[in-house]
Design an enzyme around this catalytic site. Structure first.
Site, PDB file in Angstrom:
ATOM      1  N   THR A   1      -1.098   0.483   6.800  1.00  0.00           N
ATOM      2  CA  THR A   1      -0.774  -0.525   5.788  1.00  0.00           C
ATOM      3  C   THR A   1      -0.632  -1.882   6.465  1.00  0.00           C
ATOM      4  OG1 THR A   1       0.910  -1.340   4.267  1.00  0.00           O
ATOM      5  CG2 THR A   1       1.672   0.221   5.948  1.00  0.00           C
ATOM      6  N   GLY A   2      -1.172  -2.907   5.843  1.00  0.00           N
ATOM      7  CA  GLY A   2      -1.069  -4.247   6.419  1.00  0.00           C
ATOM      8  C   GLY A   2      -2.271  -5.075   6.015  1.00  0.00           C
ATOM      9  N   THR A   3      -2.388  -6.237   6.594  1.00  0.00           N
ATOM     10  CA  THR A   3      -3.527  -7.103   6.284  1.00  0.00           C
ATOM     11  C   THR A   3      -4.811  -6.424   6.770  1.00  0.00           C
ATOM     12  OG1 THR A   3      -2.686  -8.296   8.201  1.00  0.00           O
ATOM     13  CG2 THR A   3      -2.528  -9.394   6.090  1.00  0.00           C
ATOM     14  N   GLY A   4      -5.554  -5.892   5.788  1.00  0.00           N
ATOM     15  CA  GLY A   4      -6.660  -4.994   6.097  1.00  0.00           C
ATOM     16  C   GLY A   4      -7.713  -5.571   7.008  1.00  0.00           C
TER      17      GLY A   4
ATOM     18  N   ARG B   1     -13.438  -7.804  -2.910  1.00  0.00           N
ATOM     19  CA  ARG B   1     -12.855  -7.699  -1.553  1.00  0.00           C
ATOM     20  C   ARG B   1     -12.388  -6.263  -1.308  1.00  0.00           C
ATOM     21  NH1 ARG B   1      -7.782  -5.858   0.670  1.00  0.00           N
ATOM     22  NH2 ARG B   1      -7.477  -6.875   2.678  1.00  0.00           N
TER      23      ARG B   1
ATOM     24  N   THR C   1       0.877  -1.183   0.000  1.00  0.00           N
ATOM     25  CA  THR C   1       0.000   0.000   0.000  1.00  0.00           C
ATOM     26  C   THR C   1       0.902   1.217   0.000  1.00  0.00           C
ATOM     27  OG1 THR C   1      -1.940  -0.967   1.070  1.00  0.00           O
ATOM     28  CG2 THR C   1      -1.535   1.292   1.594  1.00  0.00           C
TER      29      THR C   1
HETATM   30  N1  ASP Z   1      -4.173  -2.649   3.826  1.00  0.00           N
HETATM   31  C1  ASP Z   1      -4.187  -3.117   2.467  1.00  0.00           C
HETATM   32  C2  ASP Z   1      -5.385  -4.003   2.264  1.00  0.00           C
HETATM   33  O1  ASP Z   1      -5.663  -4.811   3.122  1.00  0.00           O
HETATM   34  C3  ASP Z   1      -2.942  -3.841   2.084  1.00  0.00           C
HETATM   35  C4  ASP Z   1      -1.654  -3.228   2.588  1.00  0.00           C
HETATM   36  O2  ASP Z   1      -1.658  -2.233   3.248  1.00  0.00           O
HETATM   37  O3  ASP Z   1      -0.603  -3.753   2.320  1.00  0.00           O
HETATM   38  O4  ASP Z   1      -5.994  -3.925   1.239  1.00  0.00           O
END
Ligand code: ASP
Length: 296
Positions: A212-215, A190, A162
């Site tokens: 940022t991360g696993t949303g 999604r 992200t």
């Molecule tokens: N947060 C983003 C999502 O889950 C992915 C990411 O930040 O790497 O879509």
């Protein structure tokens, strides 16, 4: 008018240990310098965060915009959001397809519509009405960002990336923006945390944040607003507030990171993943651009 300003950028919390991200770090450093110049000349934090994220989207270096990958139905669906801290006006798009700059569409939602979020085909129609640039030949446009392989994007293990920016301008106003191609191997439709105001992005008069991360874990942990409230209501330092939320993400089994600036021009960045591509500069601190250096 104060001469205090601050800017932080992230290029995602999904970097792989052992990979060389020097090109990305140089890009982030250059962008941060340009953003700093914009802030020094009095350009608003809202314009600066939009510009920083738009530049990252078109670079193809990150999992956002040009660096995004198709979902399991073979389509690239993108999410983005932006928030003006001074007014708490916000704009977001989710599951939008084949536009050059999702963050510019999100900004148009903020500025030119009565909505906060527009999704799917409606978002694409809105972008068209606004005259915003689309991609005519998606199969040729998208590229794999540095550190991402074809095998990665075929997995459904929630690997991700992200981009985001947070800023305080010399008028004392905060803003935040975030844009993503989402997690690899995601199903059609999604939507993660990125386009959700209060989760992936937040800005008010005291704090601006981009996650940022696993949303899915960020949504379940309450996201950016959990950290914002830690700072505003619970007396956390900026750094403690970030960890308040991130520790909850970790407890639930997720990983990622976030960046924040506050009304005093302090910057904090936190991640519990292997690294987070990031850069920061302010009127009282030198520019830094790094990926794996620990932040706690
Ligand atoms: N947060 C983003 C999502 O889950 C992915 C990411 O930040 O790497 O879509």
């Amino acid at each position: 008018m104060a001469d205090r300003y601050a800017l932080a950028l992230h290029g995602g919390a999904g970097p792989k240990p052992g990979e060389d991200y020097s090109v990305t770090e140089a890009h982030l450093a250059d962008l941060a310098k340009r953003g700093e110049e914009m802030l020094k000349t009095g350009i608003s934090s809202l314009d600066v965060v939009e510009k920083m994220v738009a530049e990252m989207e078109i670079s193809g270096l990150y999992v956002a915009g040009k660096g995004s990958a198709p979902n399991t139905a073979g389509q690239v669906e993108l999410d983005a959001s932006i928030m003006d801290g001074s007014t708490q006006n916000a704009g977001a798009v989710s599951a939008i397809r084949d536009v050059v700059s999702p963050i510019t569409v999100a900004r148009a939602v903020l500025s030119n519509s009565s909505c906060v979020m527009i999704t799917g085909e409606g978002a694409n129609s809105f972008a068209k009405e606004q005259g915003l640039e689309g991609i005519d030949n998606p199969s040729e446009y998208y590229v794999l960002p540095i550190g991402v392989s074809q095998e990665d994007i075929e997995q459904d293990d929630m690997m991700h990336g992200t981009v985001g920016a947070v800023a305080l301008d010399i008028h004392g106003n905060l803003a935040a923006a975030t844009s993503t191609g989402g997690v690899f191997g995601k199903p059609a439709g999604r939507v993660g945390d990125t386009p959700i105001i209060g989760i992936g992005t937040w800005a008010d008069q005291k704090i601006a944040l981009s996650c940022t991360g696993t949303g899915e874990y960020f949504i379940r942990a309450g996201g950016a607003l959990t950290a914002a409230n830690g700072y505003k209501l619970a007396g956390d330092t900026l750094e403690q507030a970030l960890w308040r939320m991130l520790d909850e993400v970790e407890r639930l089994g997720g990983d990622g990171g976030l960046i924040a600036v506050n009304e005093k021009g302090e910057i904090a960045m936190a991640f519990n993943s292997d690294g987070m591509k990031r850069a920061a500069v302010s009127s009282s601190s030198e520019l830094v651009s790094t990926t794996f250096a620990p932040c706690r």
